[in-house]
Write a protein that holds these residues in place. Structure first.
Motif, PDB file in Angstrom:
ATOM      1  N   CYS A  65      49.099  43.771  44.798  1.00 26.14           N
ATOM      2  CA  CYS A  65      48.684  42.437  45.252  1.00 26.14           C
ATOM      3  C   CYS A  65      49.109  41.370  44.246  1.00 26.14           C
ATOM      4  O   CYS A  65      48.817  41.472  43.048  1.00 26.14           O
ATOM      5  N   LYS A  67      47.939  38.488  43.672  1.00 25.96           N
ATOM      6  CA  LYS A  67      46.858  37.676  43.082  1.00 25.96           C
ATOM      7  C   LYS A  67      46.484  38.181  41.693  1.00 25.96           C
ATOM      8  O   LYS A  67      45.860  37.469  40.913  1.00 25.96           O
ATOM      9  N   ASN A  68      46.839  39.429  41.431  1.00 20.00           N
ATOM     10  CA  ASN A  68      46.751  39.980  40.071  1.00 20.00           C
ATOM     11  C   ASN A  68      45.400  39.827  39.380  1.00 20.00           C
ATOM     12  O   ASN A  68      45.361  39.455  38.184  1.00 20.00           O
ATOM     13  N   CYS A  69      44.339  40.097  40.073  1.00 17.84           N
ATOM     14  CA  CYS A  69      43.021  40.105  39.425  1.00 17.84           C
ATOM     15  C   CYS A  69      43.017  41.289  38.459  1.00 17.84           C
ATOM     16  O   CYS A  69      43.236  42.436  38.879  1.00 17.84           O
ATOM     17  N   PHE A  71      40.973  43.078  36.978  1.00 15.81           N
ATOM     18  CA  PHE A  71      40.014  44.176  37.101  1.00 15.81           C
ATOM     19  C   PHE A  71      40.284  45.069  38.311  1.00 15.81           C
ATOM     20  O   PHE A  71      39.569  46.046  38.537  1.00 15.81           O
ATOM     21  N   CYS A  72      41.304  44.732  39.102  1.00 11.56           N
ATOM     22  CA  CYS A  72      41.491  45.387  40.401  1.00 11.56           C
ATOM     23  C   CYS A  72      42.639  46.389  40.376  1.00 11.56           C
ATOM     24  O   CYS A  72      43.718  46.092  39.849  1.00 11.56           O
ATOM     25  N   PHE A  74      44.466  47.123  42.727  1.00 18.50           N
ATOM     26  CA  PHE A  74      45.583  46.653  43.565  1.00 18.50           C
ATOM     27  C   PHE A  74      46.445  45.595  42.867  1.00 18.50           C
ATOM     28  O   PHE A  74      47.511  45.243  43.373  1.00 18.50           O
ATOM     29  N   ALA A  75      45.977  45.033  41.755  1.00 21.67           N
ATOM     30  CA  ALA A  75      46.758  44.004  41.054  1.00 21.67           C
ATOM     31  C   ALA A  75      48.148  44.549  40.757  1.00 21.67           C
ATOM     32  O   ALA A  75      48.285  45.627  40.172  1.00 21.67           O
ATOM     33  N   THR A 112      43.519  44.280  51.146  1.00 21.65           N
ATOM     34  CA  THR A 112      43.996  43.498  50.000  1.00 21.65           C
ATOM     35  C   THR A 112      44.226  42.056  50.473  1.00 21.65           C
ATOM     36  O   THR A 112      44.357  41.791  51.679  1.00 21.65           O
ATOM     37  N   ALA A 113      44.333  41.135  49.504  1.00 15.02           N
ATOM     38  CA  ALA A 113      44.391  39.709  49.857  1.00 15.02           C
ATOM     39  C   ALA A 113      45.627  39.337  50.668  1.00 15.02           C
ATOM     40  O   ALA A 113      45.590  38.398  51.462  1.00 15.02           O
ATOM     41  N   ARG A 165      34.351  35.446  41.463  1.00 16.91           N
ATOM     42  CA  ARG A 165      34.172  36.502  40.495  1.00 16.91           C
ATOM     43  C   ARG A 165      34.064  35.976  39.064  1.00 16.91           C
ATOM     44  O   ARG A 165      34.540  34.880  38.765  1.00 16.91           O
ATOM     45  N   ILE A 174      43.373  33.072  41.369  1.00 19.75           N
ATOM     46  CA  ILE A 174      42.757  32.313  42.462  1.00 19.75           C
ATOM     47  C   ILE A 174      41.817  31.263  41.866  1.00 19.75           C
ATOM     48  O   ILE A 174      40.897  31.616  41.122  1.00 19.75           O
TER      49      ILE A 174
END
Ligand code: SF4
Length: 330
Positions: A65, A67-69, A71-72, A74-75, A112-113, A165, A174
């Motif tokens: 993803c 958005k690259n959070c 903690f995730c 999926f980043a 995912t976003a 978050r 985000i």
């Protein structure tokens, strides 16, 4: 001083930022912390008429993803999932039905976003059509505009899960305002909001915990609560470790005291007996993709079953609601 603040909360008063900070600062295992936890439990029981709930989430896909959070799983930059993969529709539908049969009070559909919105609607329609009409469906997706909010509502969702978050805009790409706009878009079409102070890490300051607690309160949610960050092996954030379940119990208890009795639910994730004992009356089962897991199908690794969550709640002396979620109906 803390006693006065706790009494104010139990009497229906709205705690200000300094009062919430004061409760967060109380040392664990002190007499005052025990008082905060027992009062939060009392307030949760009062707000949910003594009944806890289990919600169950099915994740539709894994993907890198943008958005690259941090903690995730999926980043994209965490490189856990390099290739996108969508769970087959039939598997997702079967999983949602299994959750319903197992007694989940609401079914969450997560993606995912950057999962295509139209595809999310198509998959959700299939899920909706396969479940009983009274089963509560909740969307856990990326940010959306008003038109998309309307589509979610028309598709049969009762509400959404969404959060500003901890570290939003710093540990994620985000902006906080974008998350708040999504809250508003949901509200304007009648989608109820579930939210939470998450994902808590040991580096977060009292000031940030207070700020995010107040954001959840001002969003008028059907539940709030607090969840800890699960370290994804090999990532930068994994080096920061994990907050203990005992500390999370104190934090979720403070969040409970900061919100009014109109908010029926107080969640925690991942499920723990000490968290439920301290006032968490909402836990999650999970299947399919999961942002806290390195497995494509979390039911094979971290994800708990509905029965597991019921057992945790019963160990914490909660009675579990049978039937559709009262939180999302309120
Ligand atoms: S938390 Fe959501 S937006 Fe952030 S990286 Fe994961 S899937 Fe993308």
């Amino acid at each position: 001083m803390e006693l006065q603040t706790v009494s104010k909360s139990l009497d229906g008063g709205v705690l200000n930022g300094e009062e919430i900070a004061q409760l967060f600062r109380v040392p664990l295992f002190s007499r005052e912390s025990a008082m905060i936890i027992s009062s939060a439990r009392h307030k949760s029981e009062r707000a949910s008429h003594g009944l806890a709930e289990v919600h169950a989430q099915v994740g539709l896909n894994v993907a890198p993803c943008p958005k690259n959070c941090m903690f995730c799983a999926f980043a994209a930059k965490n490189k856990v999932f390099v290739e996108p993969f969508d769970l087959p529709a039939q598997e997702v539908v079967n999983q949602a039905r299994r959750f319903e049969e197992d007694g989940a009070n609401a079914i969450f559909v997560m993606s995912t976003a950057d999962y295509p919105f139209e595809k999310f609607i198509e998959m959700s329609q299939e899920i909706r059509g396969s479940l009983c009409a009274e089963t509560i469906l909740v969307a856990n997706v990326g940010d959306f505009d008003r038109k998309q909010a309307r589509r979610l509502k028309d598709c049969g969702f009762a509400g959404i899960y969404h959060a500003v978050r901890l570290g939003e805009g710093r540990d994620t790409r985000i902006p906080v305002q974008r998350r708040l706009e999504t809250f508003r878009n949901a509200k304007e079409v009648g989608l109820s909001l579930g939210t939470c102070v998450e994902p808590v890490g040991s580096e977060h300051t009292i000031q940030e915990l207070v700020e995010k607690t107040i954001i959840t309160r001002e969003a008028n949610p059907v539940f709030s609560g607090s969840a800890r960050r699960i370290p994804i092996p090999g990532t930068e954030m994994a080096k920061l470790g994990i907050v203990s379940e005992a500390r999370m119990a104190h934090i979720l208890a403070v969040v409970r005291l900061a919100l009014s009795d109109d908010v029926g639910g107080n969640c925690t994730h991942e499920p723990s007996v000490i968290g439920a004992a301290a006032g968490a009356n909402l836990l999650w089962a999970e299947a399919g993709s999961n942002p806290r897991d390195t497995e494509t199908k979390t039911e094979n690794q971290r994800g708990m079953k509905v029965q597991d969550c019921i057992r945790v709640l019963e160990e914490a002396e909660w009675k579990v609601l049978k039937g559709p979620s009262q939180f999302y109906r309120s």
